[in-house]
Scaffold this motif. Structure first.
Motif, PDB file in Angstrom:
ATOM      1  N   PRO A 191     -49.395 -54.408  27.640  1.00 25.83           N
ATOM      2  CA  PRO A 191     -49.466 -54.933  26.267  1.00 25.83           C
ATOM      3  C   PRO A 191     -48.255 -54.574  25.415  1.00 25.83           C
ATOM      4  O   PRO A 191     -47.890 -55.318  24.499  1.00 25.83           O
ATOM      5  CB  PRO A 191     -50.736 -54.279  25.708  1.00 25.83           C
ATOM      6  N   GLU A 192     -47.622 -53.435  25.707  1.00 28.30           N
ATOM      7  CA  GLU A 192     -46.442 -53.034  24.949  1.00 28.30           C
ATOM      8  C   GLU A 192     -45.212 -53.857  25.345  1.00 28.30           C
ATOM      9  O   GLU A 192     -44.252 -53.944  24.590  1.00 28.30           O
ATOM     10  CB  GLU A 192     -46.165 -51.540  25.170  1.00 28.30           C
ATOM     11  N   GLN A 193     -45.268 -54.447  26.537  1.00 26.25           N
ATOM     12  CA  GLN A 193     -44.143 -55.238  27.023  1.00 26.25           C
ATOM     13  C   GLN A 193     -44.246 -56.698  26.567  1.00 26.25           C
ATOM     14  O   GLN A 193     -43.244 -57.361  26.325  1.00 26.25           O
ATOM     15  CB  GLN A 193     -44.100 -55.174  28.556  1.00 26.25           C
ATOM     16  N   CYS A 194     -45.472 -57.184  26.456  1.00 31.09           N
ATOM     17  CA  CYS A 194     -45.682 -58.587  26.096  1.00 31.09           C
ATOM     18  C   CYS A 194     -47.010 -58.724  25.371  1.00 31.09           C
ATOM     19  O   CYS A 194     -48.011 -58.139  25.780  1.00 31.09           O
ATOM     20  CB  CYS A 194     -45.657 -59.467  27.347  1.00 31.09           C
ATOM     21  N   GLY A 195     -47.033 -59.511  24.306  1.00 27.79           N
ATOM     22  CA  GLY A 195     -48.257 -59.700  23.527  1.00 27.79           C
ATOM     23  C   GLY A 195     -49.165 -60.782  24.088  1.00 27.79           C
ATOM     24  O   GLY A 195     -50.228 -61.063  23.514  1.00 27.79           O
ATOM     25  N   TYR A 196     -48.770 -61.391  25.204  1.00 27.43           N
ATOM     26  CA  TYR A 196     -49.569 -62.454  25.805  1.00 27.43           C
ATOM     27  C   TYR A 196     -50.115 -61.998  27.149  1.00 27.43           C
ATOM     28  O   TYR A 196     -49.674 -60.993  27.713  1.00 27.43           O
ATOM     29  CB  TYR A 196     -48.720 -63.719  25.978  1.00 27.43           C
ATOM     30  N   ILE A 197     -51.063 -62.756  27.685  1.00 34.80           N
ATOM     31  CA  ILE A 197     -51.671 -62.383  28.968  1.00 34.80           C
ATOM     32  C   ILE A 197     -50.991 -63.073  30.146  1.00 34.80           C
ATOM     33  O   ILE A 197     -51.355 -62.850  31.292  1.00 34.80           O
ATOM     34  CB  ILE A 197     -53.186 -62.667  28.974  1.00 34.80           C
ATOM     35  N   SER A 198     -50.020 -63.934  29.876  1.00 36.37           N
ATOM     36  CA  SER A 198     -49.240 -64.573  30.931  1.00 36.37           C
ATOM     37  C   SER A 198     -47.815 -64.800  30.429  1.00 36.37           C
ATOM     38  O   SER A 198     -47.613 -65.184  29.278  1.00 36.37           O
ATOM     39  CB  SER A 198     -49.866 -65.911  31.342  1.00 36.37           C
TER      40      SER A 198
END
Length: 337
Positions: A317-324
């Protein structure tokens, strides 16, 4: 061919779903509901007729081994394919429809017949599907990379769900090989939209959360399809496979798998298309790493993201705010290694 031939793909997805249901894993089995109702003709002609009489509607016929829209047609009446029988032997040459027979053979060509997705999601009144890329570097154990970029392919004509318009291929078939022959073909855009632009449009229309969920569902279609054929694929540690996935979204924002291509077209019809495909191929070769420059545990390489490595890869989650990462931009640092 277990994944890329239309009849075998449908068979393997059905088999995987039935296996999961038998094992009591009903929630996982529901996840395999991403292929329209499908029958193989002429083998399953009788079963198909029963279903057709029960539900009616528009159906689509596709040769099991063709590409670029060749041999595809839609129909609404059984008499349009009345020459079909339940097996090859019962079909006399005099009964054959020229559309459905090999020129050099007296046997009827095998087709898949599917319930047509009559109400697709439209943009600007036009139908589209999405081409995505998946790279399998190993089937045992399964290791899959997914390319962030891709494109949507649009029809030239505005879509109509009226059964009277089913014979207009420029309205119903998104294949570039077909659309580029239209009088109103747009050579500037090639009838395509970058995946990132499509994702931003969907976010503006349906919201960030719903669009993020949609792209995760598309990613899961790719992974589930590969998991379904994994047991029957021949493993060779010296080989890799690049797949081109064709996905369509219906008006309820449900994604469906249309087909998988083992040799996806790399022909470019615009400069943007050329740049995207060449960067995709460069990134693929970076992952194959014939020069031994990688450590072997990289999860992001030149726009490719590791999504399965003998298990699902979860995004930090800290790297990307999306699930894909699908549809995300490729950082400059990732354009090459």
């Amino acid at each position: 061919k277990e994944l890329c031939r239309k009849d075998l793909m449908a068979k393997n997805m059905k088999k995987k779903r039935m296996q999961l249901e038998k094992e009591g894993r009903s929630e996982e089995a529901i996840g395999y509901d991403f292929i329209p109702t499908t029958f193989l003709l002429p083998k399953e002609y009788s079963i198909f007729v029963e279903e057709f009489k029960r539900v009616g509607g528009i159906w689509i016929m596709k040769p099991i081994g063709s590409a670029q829209g060749k041999g595809i047609f839609l129909f609404t009446r059984l008499n349009e394919i009345s020459e079909w029988k339940t097996d090859y032997k019962s079909l006399r040459p005099s009964q054959m429809n020229s559309k459905l027979v090999h020129e050099d053979s007296k046997e009827v060509e095998a087709y898949v017949v599917q319930r047509y997705l009559q109400f697709p999601l439209l943009i600007g009144g036009k139908k589209f599907d999405i081409r995505l890329y998946a790279l399998v570097t190993s089937f045992t154990p399964l290791k899959v990379f997914q390319y962030r970029r891709g494109f949507a392919r649009f029809t030239n004509s505005r879509y109509s769900s009226d059964p009277q318009d089913i014979y207009n291929g420029f309205m119903h078939l998104t294949n570039v090989a077909i659309q580029k022959t239209a009088d109103n073909y747009d050579e500037r855009t090639g009838g395509k939209m970058e995946l990132q632009a499509l994702k931003l449009y969907l976010m503006s229309k349906f919201g960030i959360e719903r669009t993020d969920s949609l792209f995760w569902e598309i990613q899961m279609i790719i992974l589930r399809s590969l998991l379904a054929v994994q047991p029957v694929m021949i493993h060779d540690r010296h080989c890799f496979e690049l797949y081109g996935y064709d996905i369509i979204i219906d008006q309820d924002l449900k994604p469906w798998l249309l087909e998988v291509n083992a040799s996806p077209s790399l022909t470019a019809n615009t400069r943007e298309d050329y740049l995207m495909k060449t960067e995709m191929l460069h990134g693929m070769l970076d992952i194959i790493d014939m020069d031994g420059l990688l450590q072997g545990d990289e999860e992001h390489v030149s726009g490719w993201d590791l999504v399965y490595d003998n298990g699902y890869i979860e995004i930090d989650p800290e790297q990307c705010g999306y699930i894909s990462f699908l549809g995300a931009a490729v950082p400059e640092a990732e354009t090459k290694i």
